[in-house]
Write a protein that holds these residues in place. Structure first.
Motif, short mmCIF file in Angstrom:
data_model
loop_
_atom_site.label_atom_id
_atom_site.label_comp_id
_atom_site.label_asym_id
_atom_site.label_seq_id
_atom_site.Cartn_x
_atom_site.Cartn_y
_atom_site.Cartn_z
N ARG A 1 0.94 -1.27 0.23
CA ARG A 1 0.11 -0.02 -0.03
C ARG A 1 0.89 1.50 0.00
O ARG A 1 0.52 2.46 0.57
N ALA A 2 1.89 1.05 -0.47
CA ALA A 2 2.96 2.37 -0.85
C ALA A 2 3.57 2.07 -2.06
O ALA A 2 4.09 0.90 -2.25
N CYS A 3 3.76 3.00 -2.88
CA CYS A 3 4.52 3.10 -3.99
C CYS A 3 5.08 4.45 -4.19
O CYS A 3 4.55 5.05 -5.34
N VAL A 4 5.88 5.03 -3.74
CA VAL A 4 6.15 6.45 -3.82
C VAL A 4 7.09 6.59 -4.95
O VAL A 4 7.98 5.85 -5.30
N GLY A 5 6.69 7.45 -5.83
CA GLY A 5 7.55 7.76 -7.25
C GLY A 5 7.36 6.50 -8.25
O GLY A 5 8.21 6.47 -9.18
N LEU B 1 -1.46 11.40 -1.91
CA LEU B 1 -1.15 11.54 -3.53
C LEU B 1 -0.43 12.84 -3.51
O LEU B 1 -0.67 13.53 -4.71
N THR B 2 0.60 13.51 -2.84
CA THR B 2 1.11 14.60 -3.04
C THR B 2 1.95 14.68 -4.29
O THR B 2 2.69 13.70 -4.33
N ASN B 3 1.89 15.67 -5.16
CA ASN B 3 2.52 15.85 -6.31
C ASN B 3 2.48 14.56 -7.23
O ASN B 3 3.38 14.63 -8.19
N ALA B 4 1.32 13.80 -7.19
CA ALA B 4 1.11 12.59 -7.99
C ALA B 4 0.83 13.32 -9.33
O ALA B 4 0.09 14.27 -9.41
N ASN B 5 0.75 12.54 -10.53
CA ASN B 5 0.54 12.84 -11.92
C ASN B 5 -0.71 12.07 -12.06
O ASN B 5 -0.36 11.01 -12.55
N LEU B 6 -1.89 12.60 -11.95
CA LEU B 6 -3.15 11.92 -12.20
C LEU B 6 -3.82 12.32 -13.48
O LEU B 6 -4.97 12.44 -13.64
N GLU B 7 -3.14 13.10 -14.47
CA GLU B 7 -3.82 13.86 -15.40
C GLU B 7 -4.43 12.61 -16.45
O GLU B 7 -3.90 11.55 -16.68
N GLN B 8 -5.65 13.09 -16.72
CA GLN B 8 -6.52 12.14 -17.45
C GLN B 8 -6.95 10.69 -16.80
O GLN B 8 -7.34 9.76 -17.57
N ALA B 9 -6.73 10.73 -15.49
CA ALA B 9 -6.80 9.33 -14.81
C ALA B 9 -8.68 9.36 -14.70
O ALA B 9 -9.26 10.25 -14.59
N ASN B 10 -8.99 8.17 -14.59
CA ASN B 10 -10.32 7.88 -14.22
C ASN B 10 -10.74 7.41 -12.72
O ASN B 10 -10.32 6.61 -12.07
N LEU C 1 1.10 7.11 -2.41
CA LEU C 1 1.31 7.24 -4.15
C LEU C 1 2.04 8.45 -4.32
O LEU C 1 1.96 9.03 -5.43
N SER C 2 2.92 9.20 -3.37
CA SER C 2 3.33 10.46 -3.41
C SER C 2 4.30 10.42 -4.74
O SER C 2 5.03 9.37 -4.95
N ASN C 3 4.44 11.40 -5.47
CA ASN C 3 5.11 11.61 -6.80
C ASN C 3 4.95 10.70 -7.70
O ASN C 3 5.92 10.39 -8.60
N ALA C 4 3.78 9.74 -7.71
CA ALA C 4 3.74 8.44 -8.52
C ALA C 4 3.22 9.14 -10.07
O ALA C 4 2.29 10.03 -9.90
N ASN C 5 3.54 8.37 -11.10
CA ASN C 5 3.03 8.77 -12.29
C ASN C 5 1.78 7.84 -12.40
O ASN C 5 1.86 6.67 -12.65
N LEU C 6 0.63 8.44 -12.54
CA LEU C 6 -0.55 7.69 -12.41
C LEU C 6 -1.51 8.30 -13.74
O LEU C 6 -2.82 8.10 -13.83
N THR C 7 -0.78 8.79 -14.73
CA THR C 7 -1.45 9.37 -15.91
C THR C 7 -2.29 8.14 -16.54
O THR C 7 -1.91 7.01 -16.61
N GLU C 8 -3.47 8.56 -16.92
CA GLU C 8 -4.32 7.92 -17.52
C GLU C 8 -4.74 6.53 -16.57
O GLU C 8 -5.11 5.32 -17.30
N ALA C 9 -4.49 6.25 -15.37
CA ALA C 9 -4.73 5.30 -14.66
C ALA C 9 -6.17 5.38 -14.38
O ALA C 9 -6.79 6.27 -14.34
#
Length: 192
Positions: free
Chosen positions: A35-39, A77-86, A57-65
């Protein structure tokens, strides 16, 4: 590098978790097990209806996830990339989304009550029907976001940008408008 047994991937399929070609299998395993996956790089991952409450999920790339229907309550989810995520129907209550990139994300009917979205980019995001009660949106970018029927009572909106956003009442927020008009008054008790 340690090999991941094929039994692990079979169990992911049973529990509705699939990986896309973009998501790294080692990162997926780390998230599921710890339950942790930083970056981590989980771009394009499919995690429908999964319980990730309190995950980091800090700093994780979750684009289109795809997290539709998942529980990410109190997740970091600080500074996580969730662009276009559902993130439709996702529980994000109390989550830490400071500085997160949520541009063009779908947060349809998501529960963001009490979430900290300070400095988050929600431009062009779909927040229709979302619960933003008590959320902190200080300095957040909500330009051109869809907030139709969003519930925002008690939300902190200091320095938030709403230019061109579709507001909860269906009206478009005008450039240079006053976000303080979004504050819904507290309910007064009925007098006898």
């Amino acid at each position: 590098m340690k090999a991941i047994p094929s039994v692990f991937f079979a169990s992911l399929a049973v529990f509705g978790v699939t990986t896309s070609s973009a998501a790294k299998p080692d990162d997926m395993a780390k998230l599921i097990n710890d339950r942790a996956c930083v970056g981590c790089d989980l771009a394009g991952a499919n995690l429908y209806s999964y319980d990730l409450q309190g995950a980091d999920l800090s700093n994780a790339n979750l684009t289109e996830a795809a997290f539709q229907g998942s529980n990410l309550g109190f997740a970091t989810l600080t500074n996580a990339n969730l662009e276009q995520a559902n993130l439709a129907l996702v529980k994000l209550n109390g989550a830490d989304l400071r500085g997160a990139k949520l541009a063009k994300a779908s947060l349809y009917s998501a529960d963001l009550a009490g979430a900290d979205l300070t400095g988050a980019d929600l431009s062009n995001a779909n927040l229709e029907g979302a619960n933003l009660r008590g959320a902190i949106l200080e300095g957040a970018n909500l330009q051109k976001a869809n907030l139709l029927r969003a519930r925002m009572a008690g939300a902190t909106l200091t320095d938030a940008k709403f230019d061109g956003a579709r507001m909860p009442d269906g009206q478009e927020f005008k450039v240079g408008g006053n976000a303080s008009t979004l504050q819904q008054p507290a309910q007064r008790p009925l007098s006898r």
